[in-house]
Design an enzyme around this catalytic site. Structure first.
Site, PDB file in Angstrom:
ATOM      1  N   ASP A 184       6.174  -1.476   3.398  1.00 25.70           N
ATOM      2  CA  ASP A 184       5.110  -2.285   3.043  1.00 25.70           C
ATOM      3  C   ASP A 184       3.887  -1.620   3.374  1.00 25.70           C
ATOM      4  OD1 ASP A 184       4.472  -5.187   1.967  1.00 25.70           O
ATOM      5  OD2 ASP A 184       3.090  -4.701   3.570  1.00 25.70           O
ATOM      6  N   SER A 185       3.027  -1.482   2.466  1.00 31.06           N
ATOM      7  CA  SER A 185       1.940  -0.330   2.388  1.00 31.06           C
ATOM      8  C   SER A 185       0.778  -1.136   1.789  1.00 31.06           C
ATOM      9  CB  SER A 185       2.229   0.839   1.811  1.00 31.06           C
ATOM     10  OG  SER A 185       2.911   0.676   0.514  1.00 31.06           O
ATOM     11  N   ASN A 236       8.646  -1.455  -6.658  1.00 30.73           N
ATOM     12  CA  ASN A 236       7.485  -0.723  -7.211  1.00 30.73           C
ATOM     13  C   ASN A 236       8.453   0.779  -7.454  1.00 30.73           C
ATOM     14  OD1 ASN A 236       5.539   1.484  -6.925  1.00 30.73           O
ATOM     15  ND2 ASN A 236       4.275  -0.205  -5.950  1.00 30.73           N
ATOM     16  N   LYS A 259       6.728   3.821  -5.315  1.00 30.21           N
ATOM     17  CA  LYS A 259       7.253   4.153  -4.005  1.00 30.21           C
ATOM     18  C   LYS A 259       8.681   4.472  -4.008  1.00 30.21           C
ATOM     19  CE  LYS A 259       5.456   0.030  -1.535  1.00 30.21           C
ATOM     20  NZ  LYS A 259       5.951  -1.366  -1.148  1.00 30.21           N
ATOM     21  N   PHE A 315       0.363   6.903  -8.044  1.00 34.31           N
ATOM     22  CA  PHE A 315       0.508   5.444  -8.669  1.00 34.31           C
ATOM     23  C   PHE A 315      -0.499   4.818  -7.822  1.00 34.31           C
ATOM     24  CE2 PHE A 315       2.515   3.369  -5.109  1.00 34.31           C
ATOM     25  CZ  PHE A 315       3.121   4.278  -4.336  1.00 34.31           C
ATOM     26  N   GLY A 316      -0.621   3.290  -8.200  1.00 33.11           N
ATOM     27  CA  GLY A 316      -1.450   2.409  -7.294  1.00 33.11           C
ATOM     28  C   GLY A 316      -3.028   2.798  -7.342  1.00 33.11           C
ATOM     29  N   TYR A 317      -3.503   2.859  -5.988  1.00 39.88           N
ATOM     30  CA  TYR A 317      -4.935   3.196  -5.632  1.00 39.88           C
ATOM     31  C   TYR A 317      -4.943   4.687  -5.566  1.00 39.88           C
ATOM     32  CZ  TYR A 317      -5.281  -1.684  -4.503  1.00 39.88           C
ATOM     33  OH  TYR A 317      -5.239  -3.283  -4.554  1.00 39.88           O
ATOM     34  N   ASP A 318      -4.050   5.576  -5.910  1.00 44.32           N
ATOM     35  CA  ASP A 318      -4.283   6.836  -5.813  1.00 44.32           C
ATOM     36  C   ASP A 318      -5.538   7.665  -6.236  1.00 44.32           C
ATOM     37  OD1 ASP A 318      -2.034   7.249  -4.071  1.00 44.32           O
ATOM     38  OD2 ASP A 318      -0.721   7.969  -5.712  1.00 44.32           O
ATOM     39  N   ARG A 355       2.777   7.498   3.763  1.00 42.54           N
ATOM     40  CA  ARG A 355       4.305   7.311   3.754  1.00 42.54           C
ATOM     41  C   ARG A 355       4.865   8.485   4.215  1.00 42.54           C
ATOM     42  NH1 ARG A 355       4.028   5.848  -0.876  1.00 42.54           N
ATOM     43  NH2 ARG A 355       3.904   3.685  -0.450  1.00 42.54           N
TER      44      ARG A 355
END
Ligand code: ITT
Length: 188
Positions: free
Chosen positions: A66-67, A9, A12, A145-148, A174
């Site tokens: 892992d998140s 990712n 990350k 990124f992602g669900y931000d 994180r």
């Protein structure tokens, strides 16, 4: 000492590089073809699994993250399935918003588990961090990124995607995990 970063990712990776920039470790990325199946039921289990497999396969120290997002009204979903909740970030966001439609309880938390494995695959360190927030009705912001874009942090009145990277680096799940990790990392 060389530390293999066990992630595919890019978001990350970028953040992990910042946290480890001042450490004595030299970072290197895991080979693309080395993929680890996430069979664990918890973030910690999956972080340990990824770190351990990559360490053993490369014969070097490895770090894994892992998140994911745990939404209260969805009984903790998507949780460890956060990466598998849809094909793209946009799909995953839409699915969470859809499932939360008409739900007044918007409480959620981001969780991050970090594990470091020795070259023989043994886990040397693990930590976890949490950040509390709320799921907005629609995405806001374009950073991160992602669900931000749907994760709103009331104490800062911004989504993760609206925060300058330096701020997300201080308040995120994180960030909390790395704050616990860094002092221990110098002792390895
Ligand atoms: P690796 O396993 O290769 O590290 P991954 O994306 O599959 O990458 P996970 O299994 O840990 O990682 O899934 C994490 C999911 O949660 C993924 O969809 C991320 O986009 C999301 N996520 C994790 N941290 C995030 C953050 O800081 N902001 C937004 N989304 C995040």
């Amino acid at each position: 000492k060389l530390l293999v970063v066990a992630t595919s990712n890019p978001g990350k990776l970028r953040e992990m590089q910042l946290f480890l920039a001042d450490s004595a470790w030299e970072l290197t990325l895991k080979p693309d073809d080395l993929e680890v199946e996430e069979t664990g039921n918890t973030f910690s289990e999956n972080a340990c699994l990824k770190a351990s497999v990559v360490a053993k396969a490369t014969g070097k120290w490895a770090i894994a993250d892992d998140s994911g997002l745990a939404v209260d009204a969805l009984n903790g979903a998507p949780g460890v399935y956060s990466a598998r909740y849809g094909k793209t970030d946009a799909d995953r966001i839409q699915r969470v918003l859809q499932e939360l439609q008409d739900t007044p309880n918007r409480q959620a938390q981001f969780v991050c588990a970090i594990a470091i494995a020795r070259p023989n695959g043994e886990i040397a360190l693990q930590t976890q961090g949490i950040c509390q927030g709320e799921i907005l009705l629609a995405p806001r912001g374009s950073r991160g990124f992602g669900y931000d874009p749907i994760f709103y942090v009331p104490t800062h009145q911004m989504t993760f995607a609206e925060m300058p990277p330096e701020l997300k680096q201080q308040v995120s799940h994180r960030a909390q995990a790395f704050k616990a990790l860094l002092p221990q990392l110098t002792q390895l």
